[in-house]
Design an enzyme around this catalytic site. Structure first.
Site, mmCIF file in Angstrom:
data_model
loop_
_atom_site.group_PDB
_atom_site.id
_atom_site.type_symbol
_atom_site.label_atom_id
_atom_site.label_comp_id
_atom_site.label_asym_id
_atom_site.label_seq_id
_atom_site.Cartn_x
_atom_site.Cartn_y
_atom_site.Cartn_z
ATOM 1 N N LYS A 33 0.825 -1.220 0.000
ATOM 2 C CA LYS A 33 0.000 0.000 0.000
ATOM 3 C C LYS A 33 0.854 1.263 0.000
ATOM 4 C CE LYS A 33 -0.784 0.155 5.021
ATOM 5 N NZ LYS A 33 -0.021 1.385 5.274
ATOM 6 N N ASP A 218 -3.579 7.402 4.598
ATOM 7 C CA ASP A 218 -3.099 6.048 4.870
ATOM 8 C C ASP A 218 -3.764 5.531 6.141
ATOM 9 O OD1 ASP A 218 -1.641 3.738 4.683
ATOM 10 O OD2 ASP A 218 0.235 4.601 5.390
ATOM 11 N N GLU A 219 -3.828 4.204 6.302
ATOM 12 C CA GLU A 219 -4.412 3.573 7.503
ATOM 13 C C GLU A 219 -5.802 4.147 7.802
ATOM 14 O OE1 GLU A 219 -3.012 1.056 8.555
ATOM 15 O OE2 GLU A 219 -0.836 1.226 8.312
ATOM 16 N N ARG A 593 2.637 -9.915 10.741
ATOM 17 C CA ARG A 593 3.938 -9.241 10.912
ATOM 18 C C ARG A 593 5.077 -10.180 10.502
ATOM 19 N NH1 ARG A 593 2.246 -5.240 9.805
ATOM 20 N NH2 ARG A 593 0.340 -6.450 9.574
#
Length: 763
Positions: A33, A218-219, A593
């Site tokens: 992204k 973003d996010e 992660r």
């Protein structure tokens, strides 16, 4: 332009090139992204659709903002004038541009949670409320009101049926008065004042909305209602709003983030285009299989499935330890093994957990075996007392109205200015509508003896001199002057405190070098918006962190620890409710992660919050049972260490799948030697739990100079440990694999002979 698009896959190219109108990109974990965001900015600039000044890119961490700036610079060259920042930093910038329009004074202070708590305590005292429950509830209601964007009277009406709501609203009102007197805003105010400004002042709104032709967020899944309003107000003129997020990674509901913002985006913007990024570039196939398996159980999601061209890789492994020390020792052994033989560095590893309280056992075991580590999600560098003291001086210099800053440092270092003097100053200031600094300057008017007045006069002259110096001195020079003339260094006799102050000065030097024209207020804004993950660096250490604090990061190998009901998921998560879905998203974030290796661990009994209790397997492990190969019945296939103290081959499930796919949840006790994994008892003199700073890591023995093996030890052998000092072996067990050592002044420690950094000093 062709070169830019060649670096993208087909999924990524579409949202990069679709520049006009509202666009939502549902970007799965590791799907690139950030590359899409930076490529879109480059595409807009290269096609001449906007100048750099016309672009606003909003992120949610300082680290992400810095990374995006660097990526854009590498692709586009000079991008001066472009705003790439966190939403809080953006609001500070807007408010400093339009202080008069926002109804605030220049050089306002920004209060962290520590200052907020201190102000609330003072408000409670003024209102004759004096109990811990009132403090806790007042903090909650003030935070809740600001999260919802409600003034005290609005909050009182909305929650009129809440018990004691009138008392909490009185505290809220007094808190707001205190902030105004101090010319201070808290974190929530940065958003509220910015939204209020944009709503009320059409000229400011039109100016900013005209300037920012393209707004990128973003996010997006982490936005709350107030942040979403600000974003819509800023993009209202051109309508070019580009939001990237992942509803499956929405994990901040507890602080107001609304997953509905991303779920209903195309209802708010009916003409919006929605794209999905599902190809993952981070993790192996077997890790993605677990991620997809866990998140599919959530109902409140838009739905996507991560995939990769990468191989299946090492299968995720599950380990059920007898207790928390066994769990930590498993991690220590695995990390050491991969560092020594697998080509890994310590910085390739992260131990992730739901709550910070679980770090203790890992810190203890890592100290034993000289494994370097840092803890994140706990006390931040800028929250340490000695650093807060220095910052309070700087806040007072920048904003003499800041009563909280003055109260903190008026007697630091000790000047003999006591509580009675402060009470007299406070009464004088309130009666005349002045600040405490004004009271210091008017000390001759106070009802105090000559000695007290003299001390205030000296303090006032000190601060006045620093205020004058701040008008011309660079920030780093001013910081050195403030520390020197205030006598702060002499106030700290602890070496760690002094080292932290020196580290702080070095950090200001770095800031001044990169921002030579920055003002003191700008520096203080940057520091106040700092997060603990900004302390992450390139040093070689294992990361111990809460899952919340590592969102957006990745590691070659990840341990998810504490997978027990009541911890993960949290005991606050109701069965099948909204909270449980957020906990499941947190598990999904933790899994994704990991790049190459993933370890899922739990302790069958744990000492937590002062109680030792048996635990139950996390429901998330049960949801993954088919993928992990866990069985309801305990079938044990061996799993002993070899006599040399290293792992036997099937420990990892590579031959029999004991704790990998096809393994069992609970090994039978006949095949489990507890002393190989953890101490037989709770020794009273365990080493203190602390986070080792990267700069003070002890050198670790290389494999060629490695620690002495079990066969070399016998009762009475004298040894030296890298951290515990000199000691004597008092017991040897399990064929020499485990030894107990009595260290001078440290008590008895049980150690793995193969891992402990020991040197024999006398046979």
């Amino acid at each position: 332009m062709d070169e830019l698009l060649k670096s993208l896959n087909e999924e990524q190219i579409k949202p990069v090139c679709d520049t006009e109108g509202a666009v939502l990109v549902l970007a799965g974990a590791g799907s690139g992204k950030t590359r899409v965001l930076t490529s879109r900015i480059a595409y807009i600039l290269e096609r001449g659709l906007s100048s750099p000044q016309g672009i606003l890119a909003i992120t949610f961490t300082n680290k992400a903002a810095a990374e995006m700036k660097e990526r854009v610079r590498l692709v586009c060259g000079d991008v001066s004038g472009m705003w790439i920042c966190t939403i809080h930093s953006m609001c500070v910038r807007i408010l400093r541009m339009f202080t008069a329009e926002a109804g605030i004074k220049p050089d306002f202070s920004i209060y962290s949670e520590t200052e907020r708590k201190n102000i609330i305590k003072k408000c409670l005292k003024e209102l004759d409320f004096d109990d811990d429950k009132m403090l806790k509830n007042s903090k909650f209601h003030i935070a809740n009101a600001k999260m919802l964007g409600l003034e005290p009277d609005q909050y009182a009406r909305k929650f009129e049926h809440e018990r004691n709501i009138c008392d909490y609203v009185r505290v809220y009102e007094r808190y707001e008065e205190r902030l105004k007197q101090n010319n201070a805003l808290d974190f929530d105010d940065l958003l509220l004042y910015a939204r209020r400004l944009l709503r009320a002042d059409g000229e400011v709104r039109d100016y900013l909305s005209d300037r920012f032709k393209y707004v990128l967020v973003d996010e997006f899944q982490d936005t709350n209602a107030v942040q979403y309003d600000i974003i819509k107000l800023l993009s209202g003129r051109h309508g070019n709003l580009f939001c990237v997020g992942d509803d499956d990674q929405s994990i901040y509901g507890w602080r107001g983030a609304e997953i509905e913002n991303i779920l209903k985006f195309d209802k708010d913007f009916p003409e919006a285009k929605v794209y999905k990024l599902e190809r993952n570039y981070r993790s192996t196939g077997s890790i993605l299989k677990l991620a997809n398996e866990i998140i599919k159980n959530n109902a409140g999601r838009r739905g996507k499935t991560l995939w990769t061209d990468e191989a299946e890789g090492v299968k995720p492994q599950y380990f059920a330890a007898e207790d928390e020390l066994s769990e930590a020792l498993f991690a220590a052994r695995t990390i050491n093994d991969l560092v020594l033989t697998g080509g890994y560095k310590f910085s390739d590893f992260a131990i992730l957990m739901r709550i910070n309280a679980l770090t203790r056992s890992f810190e203890q075991e890592f100290n034993k075996y000289n494994i370097p580590y840092k803890v994140f999600g706990g006390l931040k560098f800028f929250e340490r007392k000695e650093i807060k003291d220095v910052l309070a001086y700087l806040r007072l210099i920048a904003n003499p109205y800041d009563d909280e800053a003055l109260s903190r440092i008026i007697n630091v270092p000790r000047r003999g200015i006591g509580a009675r003097t402060l009470e007299t100053m406070d009464a004088y200031a309130k009666e005349r509508g002045l600040s405490l600094y004004d009271a210091v300057l008017d000390c001759d008017e106070l009802d105090l003896n000559a000695g007290a007045k003299g001390k205030l006069r000296d303090f006032g002259a000190l601060i006045k001199g620093l205020v004058i110096a701040s008008l011309e001195s660079p920030v780093n020079s001013l910081v050195r002057d403030a520390i020197a003339v205030s006598g702060l260094k002499e106030a700290y006799d602890d070496e760690n405190d002094l080292a932290n102050v020196e580290e702080f000065v070095a950090s200001v030097d770095d800031y001044a070098r990169l921002n030579p024209e920055a003002t003191l207020s700008e520096y203080l804004s940057q520091v106040t918006l700092y997060s603990d993950t900004d302390e992450m660096d390139e040093s070689d250490y294992v990361t111990l962190a809460t899952i919340h604090s590592v969102k957006g990061l990745e590691f070659r190998a990840v341990f998810i620890a504490g997978l027990e009901d009541g911890i993960m998921p949290s005991s606050r998560a109701e069965s099948e409710g909204r909270e449980l879905e957020e906990e499941r998203r947190l598990m999904y974030v933790a899994i994704t992660r990991a790049e190459e290796r993933l370890y899922l661990t739990r302790a069958k009994e744990r000492n937590l919050y002062g109680r030792r209790e048996r635990t139950a397997m996390s429901r998330f492990l049960k949801e993954l049972s088919s993928s992990l190969g866990l069985k309801d019945t305990a079938v044990y296939s061996g799993n002993r260490y070899s006599s040399g103290g290293r792992y036997s081959g099937d420990f990892y499930g590579e031959r029999r799948g004991v704790y990998g796919y096809g393994g069992s949840e609970e090994p039978k006790e006949r095949g489990y030697s507890r002393s190989l994994y953890s101490a037989d008892e709770e020794f009273a003199s365990r080493p203190a739990s602390y986070a080792s700073p990267a700069s003070s890591f002890s050198s670790r023995p290389s494999p060629a100079q490695g620690p002495a093996r079990g066969g070399k030890y016998s009762v009475g052998t004298k040894v030296r440990h890298a951290k515990f000092g000199n000691g004597t072996v008092v017991a040897v067990r399990n064929g020499g694999a485990v030894i107990n050592v009595a260290f001078e002044g440290q008590g008895i420690k049980e150690l793995s002979a193969s891992l402990a950094p020991l040197t024999i000093i006398n046979q």
